[in-house]
Design a protein around this motif. Sequence first.
Motif, short mmCIF file in Angstrom:
data_model
loop_
_atom_site.label_atom_id
_atom_site.label_comp_id
_atom_site.label_asym_id
_atom_site.label_seq_id
_atom_site.Cartn_x
_atom_site.Cartn_y
_atom_site.Cartn_z
N VAL A 180 -37.49 42.15 -85.90
CA VAL A 180 -35.86 41.06 -86.04
C VAL A 180 -35.64 42.59 -87.60
CG1 VAL A 180 -35.26 39.52 -86.87
CG2 VAL A 180 -36.60 38.85 -84.86
N ASP A 181 -34.46 42.58 -87.68
CA ASP A 181 -34.36 42.93 -89.61
C ASP A 181 -35.01 41.90 -90.43
OD1 ASP A 181 -32.80 43.66 -92.11
OD2 ASP A 181 -33.55 45.74 -90.53
N ILE A 182 -35.18 42.36 -91.51
CA ILE A 182 -35.96 41.92 -92.33
C ILE A 182 -34.89 41.06 -93.11
CG2 ILE A 182 -35.77 43.95 -94.08
CD1 ILE A 182 -39.73 42.34 -93.52
N SER A 183 -33.41 40.93 -93.28
CA SER A 183 -32.35 40.55 -93.93
C SER A 183 -32.13 39.88 -92.92
CB SER A 183 -32.06 41.93 -93.97
OG SER A 183 -30.79 41.52 -93.23
N ASN A 184 -32.98 39.42 -92.31
CA ASN A 184 -31.95 38.24 -91.12
C ASN A 184 -33.31 37.08 -90.81
OD1 ASN A 184 -30.06 39.42 -90.97
ND2 ASN A 184 -30.50 40.48 -88.54
N VAL A 185 -34.55 37.17 -91.83
CA VAL A 185 -35.35 35.90 -91.73
C VAL A 185 -36.16 35.86 -92.91
CG1 VAL A 185 -36.94 37.50 -89.43
CG2 VAL A 185 -37.36 37.93 -91.76
N MET A 186 -36.31 34.63 -93.88
CA MET A 186 -36.33 34.24 -95.01
C MET A 186 -37.70 33.27 -95.31
SD MET A 186 -33.22 32.60 -96.80
CE MET A 186 -33.47 31.91 -98.66
N TYR A 187 -38.59 33.52 -95.62
CA TYR A 187 -39.82 33.10 -96.52
C TYR A 187 -39.37 31.27 -96.15
CZ TYR A 187 -44.81 31.49 -97.89
OH TYR A 187 -45.89 31.34 -98.08
N VAL A 188 -40.96 30.46 -95.55
CA VAL A 188 -40.58 28.90 -95.42
C VAL A 188 -41.37 28.60 -96.51
CG1 VAL A 188 -40.23 27.21 -94.21
CG2 VAL A 188 -39.39 28.81 -93.02
N HIS A 189 -41.20 28.17 -97.74
CA HIS A 189 -42.12 27.21 -98.20
C HIS A 189 -42.18 25.71 -98.42
CE1 HIS A 189 -44.20 27.15 -102.56
NE2 HIS A 189 -43.52 26.86 -102.47
N LYS A 190 -43.01 24.95 -98.25
CA LYS A 190 -42.91 23.50 -98.52
C LYS A 190 -41.64 22.61 -97.64
CE LYS A 190 -45.81 22.80 -102.71
NZ LYS A 190 -45.28 22.59 -104.06
N GLY A 191 -41.32 23.66 -96.38
CA GLY A 191 -40.43 23.37 -95.15
C GLY A 191 -38.27 23.86 -95.38
N ASN A 192 -39.09 24.38 -96.68
CA ASN A 192 -37.67 24.92 -96.98
C ASN A 192 -37.47 26.26 -96.67
OD1 ASN A 192 -36.72 22.48 -97.58
ND2 ASN A 192 -37.45 22.36 -99.85
N ALA A 193 -36.42 26.89 -96.09
CA ALA A 193 -36.08 28.55 -96.50
C ALA A 193 -36.05 28.86 -98.41
CB ALA A 193 -35.04 28.68 -95.24
N VAL A 194 -36.65 29.94 -99.20
CA VAL A 194 -36.90 29.44 -99.87
C VAL A 194 -36.63 31.37 -100.09
CG1 VAL A 194 -37.54 28.26 -101.01
CG2 VAL A 194 -38.84 29.92 -100.22
N ARG A 195 -35.99 32.19 -101.72
CA ARG A 195 -35.97 33.32 -101.49
C ARG A 195 -37.81 33.96 -102.39
NH1 ARG A 195 -31.76 35.02 -105.57
NH2 ARG A 195 -32.15 33.24 -106.01
N VAL A 196 -37.72 35.20 -102.08
CA VAL A 196 -39.34 35.66 -102.95
C VAL A 196 -38.45 36.81 -103.76
CG1 VAL A 196 -41.45 36.67 -101.71
CG2 VAL A 196 -40.62 35.06 -100.53
N GLY A 197 -39.84 36.22 -104.80
CA GLY A 197 -40.01 37.20 -105.79
C GLY A 197 -41.03 37.65 -106.96
N PHE A 198 -40.85 38.86 -107.48
CA PHE A 198 -41.90 38.70 -107.84
C PHE A 198 -42.37 38.59 -109.20
CE2 PHE A 198 -41.79 41.80 -104.08
CZ PHE A 198 -43.21 41.10 -104.09
N LYS A 199 -43.57 38.16 -109.81
CA LYS A 199 -44.02 37.58 -111.49
C LYS A 199 -45.29 38.40 -111.90
CE LYS A 199 -45.29 33.53 -112.41
NZ LYS A 199 -44.99 32.28 -112.65
N MET A 200 -45.04 38.93 -113.09
CA MET A 200 -46.51 39.34 -113.04
C MET A 200 -47.15 38.24 -113.71
SD MET A 200 -46.81 42.08 -112.72
CE MET A 200 -47.65 43.21 -113.90
#
Length: 106
Positions: free
Chosen positions: A66-86
């Motif tokens: 499946v294309d990566i753009s068609n899935v979202m990470y599930v965090h505590k039951g909710n689909a959320v966007r993922v980012g990076f932080k230092m």
Amino acid sequence: MATMKIKKGDTVRVIAGADKGKEGKVISVDQKNGKVVVENVNMLTKHTKPSMANQNGGIIHQEGPVDISNVMYVHKGNAVRVGFKMDGDKKVRVAKVKNGENEVID
């Protein structure tokens, strides 16, 4: 290519396509082509000949990419966007939740 925000073992939800709404664990990630394989999503039917590994052959059902753009990470039951932080001198993945707070994933 940019760093992949979805990793093997993550739980994801499909947000587009025939399997929209299904959740599953990521089995593999193809970073070069931007594809992921999620368990029980995009099931394909494969016809196999008899071989030493599979004596009978027959019809096998397996997951397709499946294309990566068609899935979202599930965090505590909710689909959320993922980012990076230092975090000091380490780069960590964070879940971008609705209230504005970023929660560290791993």
